[in-house]
Design an enzyme around this catalytic site. Structure first.
Site, PDB file in Angstrom:
ATOM      1  N   LYS A  26      34.131  97.333  77.510  1.00 16.14           N
ATOM      2  CA  LYS A  26      32.613  96.832  77.266  1.00 16.14           C
ATOM      3  C   LYS A  26      31.808  97.453  78.181  1.00 16.14           C
ATOM      4  O   LYS A  26      30.428  97.256  77.949  1.00 16.14           O
ATOM      5  CB  LYS A  26      32.715  95.287  77.327  1.00 16.14           C
ATOM      6  CG  LYS A  26      33.679  94.616  76.242  1.00 16.14           C
ATOM      7  CD  LYS A  26      33.049  94.912  75.055  1.00 16.14           C
ATOM      8  CE  LYS A  26      34.031  94.187  73.908  1.00 16.14           C
ATOM      9  NZ  LYS A  26      33.732  94.751  72.601  1.00 16.14           N
ATOM     10  N   TYR A  72      36.090  92.507  69.789  1.00 15.94           N
ATOM     11  CA  TYR A  72      36.426  93.920  70.461  1.00 15.94           C
ATOM     12  C   TYR A  72      35.683  94.980  69.660  1.00 15.94           C
ATOM     13  O   TYR A  72      35.225  96.056  70.272  1.00 15.94           O
ATOM     14  CB  TYR A  72      38.086  94.235  70.072  1.00 15.94           C
ATOM     15  CG  TYR A  72      38.800  95.471  70.699  1.00 15.94           C
ATOM     16  CD1 TYR A  72      38.633  96.456  70.067  1.00 15.94           C
ATOM     17  CD2 TYR A  72      39.248  95.120  72.127  1.00 15.94           C
ATOM     18  CE1 TYR A  72      39.008  97.736  70.929  1.00 15.94           C
ATOM     19  CE2 TYR A  72      39.862  96.353  72.621  1.00 15.94           C
ATOM     20  CZ  TYR A  72      39.766  97.607  72.018  1.00 15.94           C
ATOM     21  OH  TYR A  72      40.420  98.798  72.589  1.00 15.94           O
ATOM     22  N   HIS A  97      39.662 103.965  64.772  1.00  9.68           N
ATOM     23  CA  HIS A  97      40.849 103.038  65.151  1.00  9.68           C
ATOM     24  C   HIS A  97      40.416 101.852  64.359  1.00  9.68           C
ATOM     25  O   HIS A  97      39.616 100.952  64.681  1.00  9.68           O
ATOM     26  CB  HIS A  97      41.194 102.755  66.516  1.00  9.68           C
ATOM     27  CG  HIS A  97      41.966 103.938  67.436  1.00  9.68           C
ATOM     28  ND1 HIS A  97      42.784 103.741  68.183  1.00  9.68           N
ATOM     29  CD2 HIS A  97      41.848 105.276  67.034  1.00  9.68           C
ATOM     30  CE1 HIS A  97      43.208 104.764  68.487  1.00  9.68           C
ATOM     31  NE2 HIS A  97      42.565 105.863  67.862  1.00  9.68           N
ATOM     32  N   TYR A 153      47.913  97.622  74.527  1.00  8.86           N
ATOM     33  CA  TYR A 153      47.751  96.926  75.755  1.00  8.86           C
ATOM     34  C   TYR A 153      48.825  96.095  76.071  1.00  8.86           C
ATOM     35  O   TYR A 153      49.370  95.461  75.006  1.00  8.86           O
ATOM     36  CB  TYR A 153      46.497  95.802  75.342  1.00  8.86           C
ATOM     37  CG  TYR A 153      45.389  96.418  75.117  1.00  8.86           C
ATOM     38  CD1 TYR A 153      44.726  97.096  74.107  1.00  8.86           C
ATOM     39  CD2 TYR A 153      44.463  96.616  76.279  1.00  8.86           C
ATOM     40  CE1 TYR A 153      43.464  97.578  73.736  1.00  8.86           C
ATOM     41  CE2 TYR A 153      42.978  97.169  76.366  1.00  8.86           C
ATOM     42  CZ  TYR A 153      42.647  97.572  74.902  1.00  8.86           C
ATOM     43  OH  TYR A 153      41.478  98.115  74.904  1.00  8.86           O
TER      44      TYR A 153
END
Ligand code: APR
Ligand code: PHB
Length: 389
Positions: free
Chosen positions: A296, A384, A72, A200
């Site tokens: 995470k 990220y 992605h 999101y």
């Protein structure tokens, strides 16, 4: 029994460390209190940072991930009916891999079994002894028989509810915690993902996330009350609420279907310091927890494994303790940055019961700054895809 490194826990942290040590000829034993199938039944997040991808390649377990994972290059963020894209690849030169973290654990188990690695399942009453001496040992029992393992080092990879962190005296440990006033209700459905990328969403009704595992297996979440239980939500109620939290064009193309898994997870930020006490080293969830917003958890466990593996390799191969002596300092420096990003991303996207009108304006301004400012997007993207080890 004697080994060089006794590893408590049989989750991804433990298995990745075990695999890396084994490849360097460093003897180790994994002690897991559940069965392999139980461990693999846990539903986990699905985003892998670049550092973890490199570690999987170093560990020789990246084959299926390379074949079946989805790279992605960015993500979508929705707010008040609109949506914008953050392009990780353009801003950082890196992508993330969408591949179930449970599948990472499965690949690690397959590698361990193929190599004849040493693991003990269904162990009970693990205790770590003399970790603050040069001769630690671990005891456990199974089926009424007591066992003892003498070792050089102990890796505490037994998660938040394990025994390792508790072995460090309270006079030594410092703990930092934040709990969030909501949970995530998540479902798995055998339906095509609503978009090629993750979405999101910050909506007036609360947070929502659209994710996936493959072209016909989707993972969706909505923020829910801590008092909720999965049985409070029919599939129809879930889909209706999810659609209300997404931009109209997205809701309109959402393919719904029966849930094959439905669960609620609380959100917590937690760190214990130090991550080392004598010859005991904490790794992964045993030392820290993050809210799932930035995915995470495993990715931060992976950086712990990187530092600990290289520290142990350095001491065995070069007789140099520098890596293990600086393990806690190095691991925590990155842990706290992951905690900060996860907290920031959670604060950006969720609706909090105590938010004032001013707080809501601040949140909207933060999202608008992220939408319109490349430096803000670059900072988010770098966190990220994963900060360097
Ligand atoms: N004795 C032996 N095993 C134990 C004990 C104990 N006393 N206590 C816990 N365990 C085992 C658990 O059964 C579990 O399989 O330790 C393992 C810990 O695994 P995780 O909780 O998955 O922790 P970790 O390996 O650090 O995973 C880190 O992976 O998928 C992500 O989000 C997940 O953040 C998590 C991350
Ligand atoms: C998931 O696919 O389960 C997932 C993805 C991204 C997140 C959290 C969970 O931030």
């Amino acid at each position: 029994m004697r080994t060089q490194v006794a590893i408590i826990g049989g989750g991804p942290s433990a298995l990745l460390l075990s695999q890396l040590l084994r490849l360097r000829g460093i003897d180790n034993v994994v002690l897991e209190r559940k069965t392999r199938d139980y461990v693999l039944s846990r539903i986990r997040a699905g985003v892998l940072e670049r550092g973890l991808l490199d570690l999987m390649r170093e560990a020789g377990i990246a084959g299926r991930m390379e074949r079946e994972g989805f790279a992605h290059d960015g993500t979508l963020i929705a707010h008040e009916g609109g949506m914008f894209h953050v392009d990780f690849r353009k801003l950082t030169g890196h992508s993330v891999m969408v591949y179930g973290q449970t599948e990472v654990t499965r690949d690690l188990y397959d590698a361990l079994e193929k190599a004849g690695g040493k693991i003990e399942f269904e162990v009970e009453g693990v205790e770590i002894h003399d970790a603050d001496t040069d001769a630690p040992h671990v005891t456990f029992h199974r089926g009424g028989t007591e066992h003892r393992i003498d070792c050089d080092y102990v890796a505490g990879c037994d998660g938040f509810h394990g025994v390792s962190r508790q072995t460090i005296p309270l006079s030594v440990r410092r703990e930092y915690e934040k709990t969030y006033p909501f949970g995530w209700l998540g479902i798995l459905s055998e339906t095509p993902p609503v978009d090629d990328e993750l979405i999101y969403a910050n909506s007036a009704r609360g947070f929502a996330l659209c994710s996936m595992r493959n072209a016909n297996l989707s993972r969706y979440y909505i923020q829910c009350a801590l008092s909720d239980s999965p049985s409070d939500w029919t599939d129809a109620a879930f889909w209706q609420e999810l659609k209300r939290r997404l931009p109209g064009e997205v809701a309109g193309r959402l393919v719904t279907g029966p849930s094959i898994e439905k669960s609620i997870a609380p959100l917590r930020s937690f760190v214990t310091e130090p991550m080392r006490w004598g010859r005991l080293f904490l790794c992964g969830d045993a030392a820290h927890i993050v809210p799932p917003t930035g995915a995470k958890g495993l990715n931060t466990a992976a950086s712990d494994v990187h530092y600990l593996y290289n520290g142990l390799r350095q001491v065995y191969e070069e007789g140099d303790p520098e890596g293990i002596d600086r393990y806690s300092e190095r691991a925590l420096a990155r842990v706290w940055k992951a905690e900060r990003f996860s907290w920031w991303f959670s604060s950006l996207l969720h609706r909090y019961p105590d938010q004032s009108a001013f707080d809501l304006r601040m949140q909207a301004a933060e999202i608008d700054f992220l939408r319109t400012n490349e430096a803000a997007q670059k900072a988010m993207a770098e966190n990220y895809v994963g900060l360097p080890y």
